[in-house]
Write an enzyme that holds these catalytic residues in place. Sequence first.
Site, PDB file in Angstrom:
ATOM      1  N   ARG A  15      29.018  16.087  76.649  1.00  0.00           N
ATOM      2  CA  ARG A  15      30.178  15.789  75.827  1.00  0.00           C
ATOM      3  C   ARG A  15      30.102  16.721  74.598  1.00  0.00           C
ATOM      4  O   ARG A  15      29.170  17.740  74.526  1.00  0.00           O
ATOM      5  CB  ARG A  15      29.823  14.420  75.218  1.00  0.00           C
ATOM      6  CG  ARG A  15      29.899  13.173  76.057  1.00  0.00           C
ATOM      7  CD  ARG A  15      29.263  12.061  75.542  1.00  0.00           C
ATOM      8  NE  ARG A  15      28.013  11.903  75.388  1.00  0.00           N
ATOM      9  CZ  ARG A  15      27.124  11.031  75.078  1.00  0.00           C
ATOM     10  NH1 ARG A  15      27.761   9.950  74.563  1.00  0.00           N
ATOM     11  NH2 ARG A  15      25.680  11.057  75.163  1.00  0.00           N
ATOM     12  N   LYS A  75      24.693  13.939  70.404  1.00  0.00           N
ATOM     13  CA  LYS A  75      23.325  13.811  70.520  1.00  0.00           C
ATOM     14  C   LYS A  75      22.443  14.210  69.492  1.00  0.00           C
ATOM     15  O   LYS A  75      22.907  15.038  68.820  1.00  0.00           O
ATOM     16  CB  LYS A  75      23.016  14.274  72.032  1.00  0.00           C
ATOM     17  CG  LYS A  75      23.274  13.425  73.032  1.00  0.00           C
ATOM     18  CD  LYS A  75      23.052  12.098  73.286  1.00  0.00           C
ATOM     19  CE  LYS A  75      21.811  11.476  73.355  1.00  0.00           C
ATOM     20  NZ  LYS A  75      21.627  10.019  72.879  1.00  0.00           N
ATOM     21  N   TYR A  94      24.697  10.827  66.567  1.00  0.00           N
ATOM     22  CA  TYR A  94      23.880   9.986  66.763  1.00  0.00           C
ATOM     23  C   TYR A  94      22.544  10.492  66.712  1.00  0.00           C
ATOM     24  O   TYR A  94      22.038  11.794  66.863  1.00  0.00           O
ATOM     25  CB  TYR A  94      23.899   9.584  68.320  1.00  0.00           C
ATOM     26  CG  TYR A  94      25.058   8.818  68.934  1.00  0.00           C
ATOM     27  CD1 TYR A  94      25.523   7.703  68.301  1.00  0.00           C
ATOM     28  CD2 TYR A  94      26.116   9.244  69.849  1.00  0.00           C
ATOM     29  CE1 TYR A  94      26.444   6.820  68.557  1.00  0.00           C
ATOM     30  CE2 TYR A  94      26.955   8.513  70.297  1.00  0.00           C
ATOM     31  CZ  TYR A  94      27.416   7.201  69.576  1.00  0.00           C
ATOM     32  OH  TYR A  94      28.330   6.479  69.748  1.00  0.00           O
ATOM     33  N   HIS A  96      19.376   7.795  66.414  1.00  0.00           N
ATOM     34  CA  HIS A  96      18.242   7.002  67.075  1.00  0.00           C
ATOM     35  C   HIS A  96      16.842   7.310  66.747  1.00  0.00           C
ATOM     36  O   HIS A  96      16.098   7.605  67.485  1.00  0.00           O
ATOM     37  CB  HIS A  96      18.450   7.097  68.515  1.00  0.00           C
ATOM     38  CG  HIS A  96      19.715   6.651  69.269  1.00  0.00           C
ATOM     39  ND1 HIS A  96      20.373   5.521  69.251  1.00  0.00           N
ATOM     40  CD2 HIS A  96      20.789   7.423  69.762  1.00  0.00           C
ATOM     41  CE1 HIS A  96      21.345   5.254  69.735  1.00  0.00           C
ATOM     42  NE2 HIS A  96      21.793   6.428  70.037  1.00  0.00           N
ATOM     43  N   GLU A 118      25.204   5.510  64.897  1.00  0.00           N
ATOM     44  CA  GLU A 118      24.667   4.097  65.440  1.00  0.00           C
ATOM     45  C   GLU A 118      24.496   3.222  64.318  1.00  0.00           C
ATOM     46  O   GLU A 118      24.227   1.964  64.492  1.00  0.00           O
ATOM     47  CB  GLU A 118      23.594   4.281  66.312  1.00  0.00           C
ATOM     48  CG  GLU A 118      22.131   4.574  65.800  1.00  0.00           C
ATOM     49  CD  GLU A 118      21.947   6.013  65.537  1.00  0.00           C
ATOM     50  OE1 GLU A 118      20.784   6.239  65.270  1.00  0.00           O
ATOM     51  OE2 GLU A 118      22.664   6.882  65.691  1.00  0.00           O
ATOM     52  N   ASP A 270      17.548   4.519  74.612  1.00  0.00           N
ATOM     53  CA  ASP A 270      17.745   5.313  73.065  1.00  0.00           C
ATOM     54  C   ASP A 270      17.138   4.847  72.032  1.00  0.00           C
ATOM     55  O   ASP A 270      16.523   5.505  71.051  1.00  0.00           O
ATOM     56  CB  ASP A 270      19.323   5.550  72.650  1.00  0.00           C
ATOM     57  CG  ASP A 270      20.021   6.490  73.228  1.00  0.00           C
ATOM     58  OD1 ASP A 270      19.367   7.657  73.536  1.00  0.00           O
ATOM     59  OD2 ASP A 270      21.370   6.290  73.934  1.00  0.00           O
TER      60      ASP A 270
END
Length: 371
Positions: A15, A75, A94, A96, A118, A270
């Site tokens: 991605r 990511k 993101y 996490h 998130e 994740d």
Amino acid sequence: MIVGTVKEIKTHEYRVGLTPESVHELHAHGHDVLVEAGAGLGIGATDNDYRAAGARIEPDAEKVFAAADMIVKVKEPQKAERAMLRPGQILYTYLHLAPDAEQTADLVRSGATCIAYETVTDAHGGLPLLKPMSQVAGRMAIQAGATALEKAHGGRGVLLGGVPGVLPAKVAVIGGGVVGFNAAQMAAGLGADVTILDRNPEVLEKLGMYFEARAKTRFSNKANLADCVAQADLVIGAVLIPGAAAPKLVSRDMLKTMKSGAVLVDVAIDQGGCFETSHATTHAEPTYVVDGIVHYCVANMPGAVARTSTYALNNVTLPHALKIADLGWKEAMKRDPNLLDGLNVWNGMVTCPPVAREHGYDVVPADIALT
């Protein structure tokens, strides 16, 4: 504002943070966009596509990080990327952080303003920037689980939907949120015997009304969970506590009650995973076996369907990126408290309470950053 996106370097992550269409929108708003060479190849977007949209192509990530006011990724930044962050720079991706003490410490040291997709909310308390990837991951969980159930991949050799005269596989979905709903949709569509567990009576009622006879629902207490896991050929872990580590709902002792060759797919990996025996895997080596049970714990599942995932993600991340670029992050967050919920780390401090609790930091209320 100078906005940059770089090629993702996590294993088999294809991605990209910005599509050419998103670059065009940012450029139309008067912003400069820097794109690392080759960043979009995983979704079929060439450097010329980005140039046509108004981007400037830089030869490497170092050039993008050095010049950009805001970095837009998919990511969490890997160690080499975290080393390139600087005080005051905006990181929008993101993160996490709850299961990742090392990343949290690096982001705190960087002094960057770190906004996590998130934990951005909406007016109804939902997680709109997580939802499209949860939809993808939920659907992929069934594909991955069905493959892992094949004998050649270490599974029981069971076809999810069965055939006339042979019973279908039993699928237990732990969690009835976006991931669980999409996983159940896919499994039921393939003809599997599906049971969804959740603790929220309203969620169970909605699931029951939607699926009717195509899937069963059970209240998620210890006894019901243990019973479903013991009977299942495939278990999907789909639990989420926003911003916090996932609870360990399936213990190692429970694996001993399962059928040999059954499969666990931990979509919560994740956030640390919801099975005691889970540890993150990659698309290169997606599974491992513990006590005869196949574990699939890929931490970036949607990366395998990069084009679908990137466009779905940009649909929800771009509006906030435009606000941040147009107004600056402070003014954007003053006007949109849901975006403020996405602020996890700022100026060397942790502003997300679950992350602070998990790693022993003093939490600084996010609204203090705005003053």
